[in-house]
Structures are given as structure tokens and as C-alpha cells.
Design an enzyme around this catalytic site. Sequence first.
Site, short mmCIF file in Angstrom:
data_model
loop_
_atom_site.label_atom_id
_atom_site.label_comp_id
_atom_site.label_asym_id
_atom_site.label_seq_id
_atom_site.Cartn_x
_atom_site.Cartn_y
_atom_site.Cartn_z
N HIS A 94 0.86 -1.19 0.00
CA HIS A 94 0.00 0.00 0.00
C HIS A 94 0.90 1.24 0.00
O HIS A 94 1.98 1.23 0.59
CB HIS A 94 -0.90 -0.02 1.24
CG HIS A 94 -1.94 1.05 1.23
ND1 HIS A 94 -1.65 2.35 1.58
CD2 HIS A 94 -3.25 1.03 0.87
CE1 HIS A 94 -2.76 3.08 1.45
NE2 HIS A 94 -3.73 2.30 1.01
N GLU A 145 -3.64 2.31 -7.37
CA GLU A 145 -4.03 3.36 -6.43
C GLU A 145 -3.12 4.57 -6.61
O GLU A 145 -2.03 4.62 -6.03
CB GLU A 145 -3.90 2.86 -4.99
CG GLU A 145 -4.79 1.69 -4.66
CD GLU A 145 -5.20 1.72 -3.19
OE1 GLU A 145 -6.40 1.73 -2.93
OE2 GLU A 145 -4.32 1.76 -2.32
#
Length: 240
Positions: free
Chosen positions: A84, A156
Amino acid sequence: MYGRLERNQALLQAILAGVRGLDKAGYAVCAPYPYLAQAQSVLAGSNVAWGAQNLNPHEEGAYTGEVAPGMLVDFGCTYAIIGHSERRGLFHESNEIVSAKFDAALKAGMKPILCVGETLEERESGITEQVVGTQLDAVLNRAGAQALGKAVIAYEPVWAIGTGKTATPEQAQAVHAFIRQRVAQHDSQVALSLCILYGGSVKAANAAELFGMPDIDGGLIGGASLVAEEFVAICRAAQN
Ligand code: PGA
């Protein structure tokens, strides 16, 4: 790093009730480590899987405070989010560390959710594909395309995470298509079936439009996952 025992209970139960019977898409909740047992007890036997937000790539050892992949499997985790942007940025996880974690998750029998994405500065310098390509290559070179086929990818853009600024469906689609092409250079079959999620300020109001793009297969939801009605509405958009 959101959630407390009592709040989670209400959230998980509301999500569970909301997605019951929605069987055309897959759903999962990735919880902080201490709440994995809670996720397991509420979600076991349902159509909502669960997973972790990180892991340590070692099997075991003197890594005080870290959590090994096998420990996550003990709590029924199907998924582990890997790389992430907050891990990459705040905790200095290099592409090398991310690919070691990816490998470790797979070897333990979980599905890694591999996050890739560029910063605003990188986008504005016109190097989005270069950045995302390098992030993908690190995993492709270490684990191979077949391994990627057993995982999920989440595009993302860092500038869209938690900022309320969503990539337009066209912006996201362009990078998703690039990711699929990059994987196709290694294995065209894997590329075709690859699940590529979009993440970054997805909410009930923009989910359907994003999921309508040909290479966007679903979403990785942050802030909106903390509000059951929002999350369930996004799940419904995926279902449709
Ligand atoms: P957001 O977060 O949906 O709040 O932008 C996405 C993420 O953290 O992956």
C-alpha cells in the site's frame, strides 16, 4: 489504522447483512491485525472474505512486533494487502521488500492484493507508466506472471488516496489497460483473467462509473469502507 472492537462489530454485521445474496462479485474486508479474530468470528461461512493490511515476509524469527504470513493464515486470512502506498511512503518499503512480501503471502497460501500507483509529482512529470511499470516488474521478475495470476492488483494513484480526488474513469482505465498490457508481455492468458482493482476515493457516488470501465474489475476502498451503507452501496455497484 481505524476501528475499535465495538465499532467493528456493528460495521462487520452491517456489511454482512448488506451484501448477503450479492453473488456476482467477490467481497473482502482487510482488518488491522488485532481484529482479525473478530473478522473471522463474524464473517466465517459468509460471502465476505477477510485479510490483513500488511505482513512480514519472514516465516518466523527474531522480528519483534512483526506478524508472519502463517500467523495470518491461522486466523483464516484469504488476502493480504501488499505495498500500500502508505507502507511504501511512510515505512520506506522498497519494490524489493514489496516483492518479497508478495512472494511470502502467496507461499503461505494467501492472495496478495498488490498495490501500485504514482504520486502527483510523478504524474505531472509524465512518468506514471514508468513508475507503475517498475513496481510491477519487481514482482514479475521475482515471482513470475503465473504468480501474479493468483493475486489481485490494485491501482491506487497516491494523489487520490484519502484526498477526495478520484481519478477520472478515463485516467484510471488508461493505467489499468497499461497494467494488463505489461502483464500480457509475460503471459497473455494471465493478463486476460487478471483482477485489477481501482483505489483512491472510491465512494457510492462514483463507483458505478469507475467499475463500468473495461479494465476496472473492482475497487479497493479506504475511507468509504468505514461507513457500512457507503461500502454496501459500492458492493452493489460491483454486483451490477
Ligand atoms: P480511500 O483509501 O478510499 O480513502 O481513498 C484508499 C486506500 O487507502 O487504499
